[in-house]
Structure formats: structure tokens, C-alpha cells
Design an enzyme around this catalytic site. Structure first.
Site, PDB file in Angstrom:
ATOM      1  CD  GLN A 386      -6.481   2.988   3.186  1.00  0.00           C
ATOM      2  OE1 GLN A 386      -5.909   3.498   2.215  1.00  0.00           O
ATOM      3  NE2 GLN A 386      -7.799   2.917   3.272  1.00  0.00           N
ATOM      4  CE1 TYR A 415     -18.343  -4.390  -0.481  1.00  0.00           C
ATOM      5  CE2 TYR A 415     -19.506  -2.886   0.967  1.00  0.00           C
ATOM      6  CZ  TYR A 415     -19.467  -3.637  -0.185  1.00  0.00           C
ATOM      7  OH  TYR A 415     -20.545  -3.653  -1.042  1.00  0.00           O
ATOM      8  CD  GLU A 436     -13.446  -8.467   2.467  1.00  0.00           C
ATOM      9  OE1 GLU A 436     -13.375  -8.862   1.286  1.00  0.00           O
ATOM     10  OE2 GLU A 436     -13.578  -7.272   2.780  1.00  0.00           O
ATOM     11  CG  ASP A 543     -12.702   1.363   3.515  1.00  0.00           C
ATOM     12  OD1 ASP A 543     -12.816   1.921   2.400  1.00  0.00           O
ATOM     13  OD2 ASP A 543     -11.612   1.233   4.098  1.00  0.00           O
ATOM     14  CB  CYS A 570     -10.344   5.083  -2.485  1.00  0.00           C
ATOM     15  SG  CYS A 570     -10.916   3.630  -3.396  1.00  0.00           S
TER      16      CYS A 570
END
Length: 614
Positions: A386, A415, A436, A543, A570
């Protein structure tokens, strides 16, 4: 009849924070205007269906929420969209973006808006970004003329180890070795600029980014532009981008230069920018704490879109950035941790609200001191982390509390990237499986697990990326809870559930990912593998990137049937699209929607959504 200019009142905002003006049979999107303002607009010619785009020519009654943008490049730059609005109003704009995105779900849940909480403000609305990929070039003809960087300030000279005279000598030697361009005597080259592209443009909007990045990063950008100018480097060709990442934990900076191929001037560059300790220091004098910790090179073509598409070569130092996050013991769940629900304005002043039940208390089921011990993350240049370190704490505290863990749950983190959220929740779960698709990210996730001593022996191996393990060993308290797997979730999960030996076999294949550079292997325990194999999760946390989750991933989650789903996003548009799939199944309902301002000054907004099984 086509109109070149219009006059209208701004009624609200679109999904990017642009003002919306209603026309007779169209709507017009206008950047840089605020609700309630009457604006004279020139239509740009851009059109899509019943939507046209415009450019503000005159604001006849400025809103009380309007402010002078603090960045001199704002009107041209594509990096920020809301600097013309006071921060409290930026929060209101983002709240309205989320409200509008979730509006269509009223047809399936008439109480959906009651579950939407006021947005949580960022503790630091400026100088918050820890990473940027900057374009390198020369000022274009379409830009206002800016002075070249011909002299460094005292704060900028810290980055350059050579005196300007030595740099000029290098440049003169380079220039004499190059054939003279026919037009070289007619006009000087525009100044070198390092910055972001303009709105819908491949032209650099201006030098540096004084609002989103620290003074140290901007000082480095000035020093770099000065060196490139003095040495007459072919920017935009030999060097077209650079990535800078600054740890907001240590302050250290890494720099990755990006160009078509490795140039011959790198030794001169390193001789200038590699920090050097002063000579003849007294015996007890402390050495200076140099901020620049690593320099790298990445050969990549100049193209639209991401330019970090490989592993950079380390030229000097280390390209690993260390960040530290501080989980909060969430007594009374999110409501207790962040205070009662309040208005957006109250949140901007520091009050934090949410609607998760107090039954989600982590403190009731985990030792609060251990649960709140800091977590350290080793971040490679190509890894995701982030960009707002301080607000990442808030986001992950929310996500962890939304999981409602009691120490008895199996959790899937889809993810999972480099394992950031996985490590956050592992202390409160029975077992966590992070999945992932990127093998590089999974390798980083195993490294981060070792740094934070989540596996037996890691606390004493001394094999963490920065040479320490926070001075503690959590291996006994938290060992055998955390496992990572590289691959596409929609392909791995069905086999994990149906084939008891699949996880063990896959982990053996991926042994290089959990093997240290020294050759030490840190596999998950047999007990953990047995616990995860053939089991469905109690909680799924996902995410995904801004494009949202793959349809096959959502189908896999529905087939697994967890008690709770926590979705971190997001992009409100793709978030709502995916949430609609989950609730349309009839198996789940939304319990809480919490917007978080991860990206002040921009139109982007993060959300955490909790869904529970009916």
C-alpha cells in the site's frame, strides 16, 4: 445544434470526482469544479453516449469548499484530481462516490445504505506516498516554460557526491565524443523534468511532486534532474522512467532507473550518488545516516501502462525497503477500536466510526500484547505494498476485525500479494492460507513470515532481509498457522478441497519459494498442511487489483461456502459488481461497508466490505 461553450450548475460528482452538469439530453463531466458552482465550460469534443466532457473556463460563484491547489502542477498533472477542494470536502466527495456505486444494490437489499459507514480520513493528507514511478524527459512545447535546474540548494547537494565542476567535465567529455546535431546551435534543449504525465497525455506536467511525496524525495528528484542536465543524458531514450520508494518507517530511499538498455554512463552516476562517509572523522564521531540505501537498473521499453515488468538489477546497496505496521488490539471489535459512528466531518476531525458488532472482539480471544506486536515487511521493488503506510494500518485493522476471528477459524487470503494481510490476521486465526498468482510475491510472503518469526527456527536463523527479527521470537506462539501457495485461486482451490494430497504435493513443487538465499528451507509444518488439506474455509478475505476478482474466483468462493467474506477493494465500481454476484446467489448478505481514504488529493477511495452467510 453543437455547443462550443455552455453555462451550467454543478449538481454533483461522477466516479472520478469530476463535477456533473446536466444538459438537455446529455450530462457533462468537468474536472476541477465543485457542487453548487455555476461554471462556464468549453466542450472538449470528447464524447461517449450521452456523456460529454468539458473544461472550466470561468467559475462564477466559487464554493466555500474551494481552495487554492497547493501543487503548482495541479492544473496540468494527472496524478491528483481533488486538490482544489478542502480536505473535509474531499471526504464528502468520496463518500458520495461510494454511495452512488452501491445505489443499484437497493433492489436486492433495501437496507444497503444503512450499512454504509462514514469514510475514515487519512492521518496525513500530504506527503504520504511511499512509492512513485516518475517519467523522465524534457519539458514539452505545450507546457509553461520552467527554469532548468542549474543550481542545487543546500538540502539537494546531499545527494550529489561530486562537485558541479566535475559533473561539467564529464558532460563536456561526453558531448565532445558525440556527433554534433545540425540543430544544436539553433535552440537550447528544454530543461530536464522528472514528474508525472499530464491528464490524458504523455507529456510531463511538471518537475517533482511536492504535495504527495516527502521533501527528501523531491530533493532527490532535483538533484537527479541537475545531474542529467549537466551530463547531457538522452532522457526519454536512454532513461525514460525512474522508481523511487521511501520507507515511512526508516526514511530510507531506493532508486531504480528504467531505460531501454543499460547505458555506459552508470559508473559516473554511481560515483556521484552512492553515499560516502566523510574521511578523518574523530574516533567516537557518529557516521552520517545516509537516506539513499540502494540504486538499481531495469531494462524495459517505454510504453503506456506499467513500466515495472521485471526484476531490477542491483547496482549498489539493497533494493529491499523495510516497512513496519502496528496492529491494534481491537477491544470491542471495530466499534470499540475506532469509536462510534459519526459524520464525515467528524471523521475528518479524527473521530472514527464503524458498524461491526462488539462480538468481533479479537482481544477476547488473543493475547493483546502479542496481537499488537509490530509487523515488519521486506518489500522488493516489483512487489505490491500500500502506497500510504500510515493508513495501511487502519485498513488492515478494519479487515482483520471484519474477519471476526476467535482463534478457531481457517482463513483463505486470496490475492494475498506479499502476505501483508495474511500476517496481520494469522495471530488470531487457527490457520491461514495465502494464495497469489505471482511467484515473486509468494517468495516475498515467505520471507516476511520468516522476518516476523511465524515459523519454527525463523526467530534464530538471522535470515531476515534486514538481518533481524524485531528482537523477539514469536515462533512458539504463532508457528504452524501460515502457509502460502503460488497459482491462480480459481484453479488451486477446487483441487485443494477435493484432493487431500494436492496441497502437500504443490508445496513440494514450490520449495524454492520458501528456501532462503542461504539454502535454508522453512516449510510449513505437516500438521498445518494436514489441517488445510481438503478443508473449506470459515473466512475468505480477498484484496484483488482494481479490475476486481475473476468470475471463476467468485464461483469458487460460493462453492466453498465460508461463514464470512471480507472484500478489500480500491475500485467501488468493480467492488459492487462482485458483491452483487455474491449476494445474488442468495447465500450472503452485506453486513458492513467501510470506506477508507487511502489516497488523499485524488478521486480514488478504498473500501472494506463484510458479508455474512445467511
Amino acid at each position: 445544434m453543437k455547443l462550443d461553450t455552455i453555462i451550467g450548475a454543478v449538481k454533483g460528482y461522477n466516479h472520478e470526482g469530476m463535477g456533473v452538469i446536466a444538459l438537455k439530453d446529455q450530462i457533462c463531466f468537468v474536472p476541477g469544479v465543485l457542487a453548487g458552482e455555476e461554471v462556464k465550460v468549453r466542450l472538449t469534443g470528447k464524447k461517449k453516449g450521452k456523456v460529454v466532457w468539458g473544461e472550466a473556463l470561468e467559475i462564477r460563484n466559487p464554493s466555500q469548499e474551494r481552495q487554492i491547489p497547493p501543487c503548482p502542477h495541479y492544473l496540468r498533472c494527472g496524478g491528483c484530481q481533488l486538490q482544489h477542494a478542502a480536505y473535509t470536502h474531499q471526504l464528502e466527495i468520496k463518500q458520495s462516490i461510494v454511495e452512488r456505486a452501491f445505489g443499484p444494490l437497493r433492489r436486492q437489499d433495501e437496507n444497503i445504505m444503512a450499512k454504509l459507514q462514514p469514510i475514515l480520513p487519512a492521518p496525513q493528507p500530504a506527503e504520504y506516498r511511499n512509492k512513485g514511478i516518475f517519467a523522465v524527459g524534457r519539458a514539452g512545447n505545450g507546457l509553461a516554460k520552467q527554469a532548468a535546474v542549474t543550481e542545487l540548494s543546500a538540502s539537494e547537494k546531499q545527494w550529489a557526491q561530486k562537485e558541479p565542476s566535475a559533473q561539467m567535465a564529464s558532460a563536456q567529455a561526453r558531448e565532445s565524443a558525440q556527433p554534433e546535431h545540425p540543430a544544436s546551435q539553433k535552440a537550447p534543449l528544454p530543461p530536464v523534468q522528472i514528474g508525472f504525465y499530464g491528464r490524458q497525455s504523455r507529456e510531463i506536467a511538471g518537475h517533482g511532486c511536492p504535495v504527495l511525496f516527502s521533501q527528501q524525495v523531491n530533493g532527490l528528484l532535483h538533484a537527479l534532474a541537475f545531474w542529467l542536465e549537466q551530463n547531457k543524458i538522452a532522457v526519454g531514450q536512454e532513461l525514460h522512467h525512474m522508481m523511487i520508494r521511501q520507507s515511512h518507517t526508516t526514511g530510507k530511499i531506493i532508486l531504480v532507473l528504467i531505460g531501454e538498455k543499460e547505458p555506459d554512463w552508470l559508473p559516473e552516476f554511481l560515483a556521484t550518488f552512492v553515499p560516502k562517509d566523510p574521511i578523518n572523522l574523530p574516533p567516537l564521531a557518529p557516521k552520517p545516516d545516509h537516506l539513499l540505501a540502494g540504486i538499481g537498473w531495469l531494462s524495459a521499453p517505454d510504453k503506456a501502462g506499467p513500466v515495472i515488468s521485471g526484476k531490477p538489477k542491483t547496482l549498489w546497496g539493497s533494493l529491499i525497503t523495510i516497512e513496519e505496521l502496528q496492529p491494534q488490539p481491537l477491544q470491542g471489535g471495530i466499534s470499540g477500536a475506532l469509536g462510534g459512528a459519526g459524520s464525515v466531518a467528524n471523521n475528518a476531525a479524527g473521530a472514527k466510526g464503524s458498524a461491526l458488532d462488539a462480538t468481533n472482539s479479537v482481544a477476547e480471544t488473543a493475547d493483546s500484547a502479542a496481537a499488537s506486536a509490530p509487523l515488519r515487511f521486506a518489500i522488493s521493488p516489483e512487489a505490491f505494498f500500500q502506497v500510504n503506510t500510515a493508513q495501511a494500518n487502519t485498513l488492515y485493522d478494519l479487515a482483520a476485525a471484519a474477519c471476526g476471528l476467535t482463534g478457531k477459524e481457517i482463513l483463505w487470503d486470496l490475492y494475498c500479494g506479499s502476505g501483508t494481510i495474511s500476517l496481520y490476521v494469522a495471530r488470531q486465526a487457527k490457520a491461514v492460507l495465502g494464495i497469489e498468482i505471482s511467484q515473486a510475491s509468494i517468495k516475498d510472503a515467505w520471507i516476511n513470515a520468516r522476518i516476523n518469526s511465524f515459523h519454527s527456527g525463523a526467530g534464530t536463523s538471522g535470515d531476515s532481509m534486514d538481518g533481524n527479527n524485531n528482537g523477539r521470537s514469536d515462533s512458539q506462539a504463532f508457528a504452524d498457522r501460515l502457509c502460502f501457495l503460488a497459482g491462480a485461486a480459481e484453479e488451486l482451490i477446487p483441487r485443494l478441497i477435493k484432493e487431500p494430497d494436492f496441497l502437500a504435493d504443490k508445496l513440494k513443487q514450490q520449495a524454492p519459494l520458501y528456501t532462503s538465499p542461504k539454502g535454508e528451507v522453512f516449510p510449513p509444518s505437516e500438521e498445518l498442511v494436514e489441517l488445510l488439506a481438503g478443508k473449506t474455509p470459515d473466512v475468505v478475505l480477498l484484496d484483488p487489483p482494481s479490475k476486481g476478482a475473476e468470475a471463476a474466483v467468485l464461483e469458487t468462493i460460493l462453492a466453498a461456502g465460508p461463514q464470512r467474506i471480507v472484500y478489500v477493494s480500491c475500485d467501488p465500481a468493480t467492488l459492487v459488481r462482485d458483491v452483487q454476484v455474491l449476494i445474488s446467489s442468495g447465500k450472503y448478505e452485506v453486513e458492513m461497508i467501510q470506506p477508507v481514504d487511502m489516497f488523499p488529493q485524488t478521486g480514488h477511495v478504498e473500501c472494506v466490505v463484510k458479508l455474512k452467510r445467511r
